[in-house]
Design a protein around this motif. Structure first.
Motif, PDB file in Angstrom:
ATOM      1  N   VAL A 132       7.162  68.117  -9.007  1.00 40.87           N
ATOM      2  CA  VAL A 132       7.623  68.175 -10.395  1.00 40.87           C
ATOM      3  C   VAL A 132       7.252  69.533 -10.980  1.00 40.87           C
ATOM      4  O   VAL A 132       6.089  69.938 -10.959  1.00 40.87           O
ATOM      5  CB  VAL A 132       6.999  67.045 -11.228  1.00 40.87           C
ATOM      6  N   ARG A 146       6.983  71.592 -14.278  1.00 39.72           N
ATOM      7  CA  ARG A 146       6.872  71.372 -15.724  1.00 39.72           C
ATOM      8  C   ARG A 146       7.313  72.611 -16.493  1.00 39.72           C
ATOM      9  O   ARG A 146       7.380  73.708 -15.932  1.00 39.72           O
ATOM     10  CB  ARG A 146       5.433  71.004 -16.090  1.00 39.72           C
ATOM     11  N   PRO A 147       7.603  72.449 -17.807  1.00 43.20           N
ATOM     12  CA  PRO A 147       7.951  73.615 -18.631  1.00 43.20           C
ATOM     13  C   PRO A 147       6.846  74.666 -18.592  1.00 43.20           C
ATOM     14  O   PRO A 147       5.660  74.343 -18.673  1.00 43.20           O
ATOM     15  CB  PRO A 147       8.099  73.015 -20.032  1.00 43.20           C
ATOM     16  N   GLU A 185       6.457  76.610 -15.976  1.00 40.76           N
ATOM     17  CA  GLU A 185       6.158  76.848 -14.560  1.00 40.76           C
ATOM     18  C   GLU A 185       7.424  77.280 -13.823  1.00 40.76           C
ATOM     19  O   GLU A 185       8.540  77.012 -14.264  1.00 40.76           O
ATOM     20  CB  GLU A 185       5.600  75.595 -13.882  1.00 40.76           C
ATOM     21  N   GLN A 201      12.268  74.055 -14.205  1.00 38.53           N
ATOM     22  CA  GLN A 201      12.004  72.757 -14.831  1.00 38.53           C
ATOM     23  C   GLN A 201      12.758  71.677 -14.061  1.00 38.53           C
ATOM     24  O   GLN A 201      13.920  71.837 -13.723  1.00 38.53           O
ATOM     25  CB  GLN A 201      12.454  72.775 -16.297  1.00 38.53           C
ATOM     26  N   THR A 223      12.625  68.648 -10.755  1.00 40.81           N
ATOM     27  CA  THR A 223      11.988  68.220  -9.512  1.00 40.81           C
ATOM     28  C   THR A 223      12.565  68.987  -8.319  1.00 40.81           C
ATOM     29  O   THR A 223      13.719  69.438  -8.343  1.00 40.81           O
ATOM     30  CB  THR A 223      12.195  66.716  -9.278  1.00 40.81           C
ATOM     31  N   LYS A 240       3.835  76.868  -7.058  1.00 40.54           N
ATOM     32  CA  LYS A 240       4.049  76.882  -8.513  1.00 40.54           C
ATOM     33  C   LYS A 240       3.291  78.054  -9.123  1.00 40.54           C
ATOM     34  O   LYS A 240       2.132  78.309  -8.784  1.00 40.54           O
ATOM     35  CB  LYS A 240       3.559  75.572  -9.135  1.00 40.54           C
ATOM     36  N   SER A 273       2.751  80.102 -13.081  1.00 40.93           N
ATOM     37  CA  SER A 273       2.987  80.071 -14.524  1.00 40.93           C
ATOM     38  C   SER A 273       3.877  81.243 -14.930  1.00 40.93           C
ATOM     39  O   SER A 273       3.671  82.379 -14.491  1.00 40.93           O
ATOM     40  CB  SER A 273       1.664  80.150 -15.287  1.00 40.93           C
TER      41      SER A 273
END
Length: 257
Positions: free
Chosen positions: A19, A21-22, A24, A41, A43, A55, A57
């Motif tokens: 998953v 996430r926002p 990332e 954003q 899966t 992943k 940031s």
């Protein structure tokens, strides 16, 4: 039915889901090779035996550093620095390929080099004055030359804390105190000058008024004033001895009846 369940179990066994996430960015790495596709954003489905998802940031992050930087006069200044940066979304694979996951270490090294080049052109006192903003901008521009092409965006360089050598810090404080004392003395002198000007203006006005009054006392006016004085004296019930030349009355003696 059993065959279908077995196929589903086999599929689940050889697949996995990540998953994203926002804030990332997710990139697949299959058999050691990075995919160029970036997922920001949602899966990502992948085979856990051959692939993994990395992943990173892509939000604005803060890299904090504490180091000594040189000044133009050769002093060492202790400083705390914050570098605000983010990864360019489309270039996350490039960052991982060319620099690797430890890109923060590279950023730190680039900053040390850039800060040394820039700060060596400024005096230590400049880092504690209004020129600090100029120093920050110059370091930022120097870092961008190396990092921006690699996909790392430098948003700001902030010199949060500057600790000058004790002797220099004391000298600066003494200079600032002397400047404040000079400003205070200038204020006092200015106030005294204004007061002196006021007195001069007041004295000049009084002198001019006396000159105007003296110029206005012509013989005709003096004669009228003398007549008025005689009239006022004549109204008094007391006896008076007056010596006069006919123009100006002089009260010599006053006796009651």
């Amino acid at each position: 039915m059993k065959k279908q369940l077995a196929m589903i179990a086999a599929f689940l066994l050889i697949t996995s889901c990540a998953v994203i996430r926002p804030g990332e960015a997710g990139i697949k790495q299959r058999l050691g090779k990075l995919d160029d596709k970036v997922t920001t954003q949602g899966t990502i489905v992948f085979n856990p035996f051959t692939t993994r998802v990395i992943k990173e940031s892509i939000q604005t992050n803060n890299l904090k550093l504490a180091l000594r930087i040189p000044s133009k006069e050769g002093l060492s200044v202790d400083s705390e620095i914050s570098i605000l940066y983010r990864l360019e979304v489309d270039m996350v694979p490039t960052v991982l390929k060319n620099i690797g996951p430890n890109y923060k270490d590279v950023m730190s090294a680039v900053f040390r080099s850039a800060s040394s080049d820039v700060c060596s052109q400024f005096f230590a006192k400049d880092m504690h004055s209004g020129k600090r903003a100029d120093i920050e901008k110059a370091i930022k521009a120097k870092m961008e030359e190396t990092l921006t092409p690699q996909g790392i965006i430098i948003e700001a360089v902030l010199m949060k804390s500057i600790q000058l050598p004790q002797g220099l810090s004391l000298s600066i404080e003494q200079k600032l105190q002397a400047e404040q004392d000079a400003m205070r003395m200038e204020f006092i002198l200015q106030r005294e000058r204004l007061e002196a000007d006021r007195k001069i203006i007041e004295a000049t006005g009084t002198r001019d008024a006396q000159i105007i009054l003296a110029q206005g006392l012509t013989p005709e006016i003096l004669k009228i004033r003398s007549i008025e004085a005689f009239i006022e004296l004549s109204k008094s019930a007391n006896s008076k001895v007056i010596i006069t030349d006919g123009r100006t009355p002089y009260l010599i003696n006053e006796a009651k009846n």
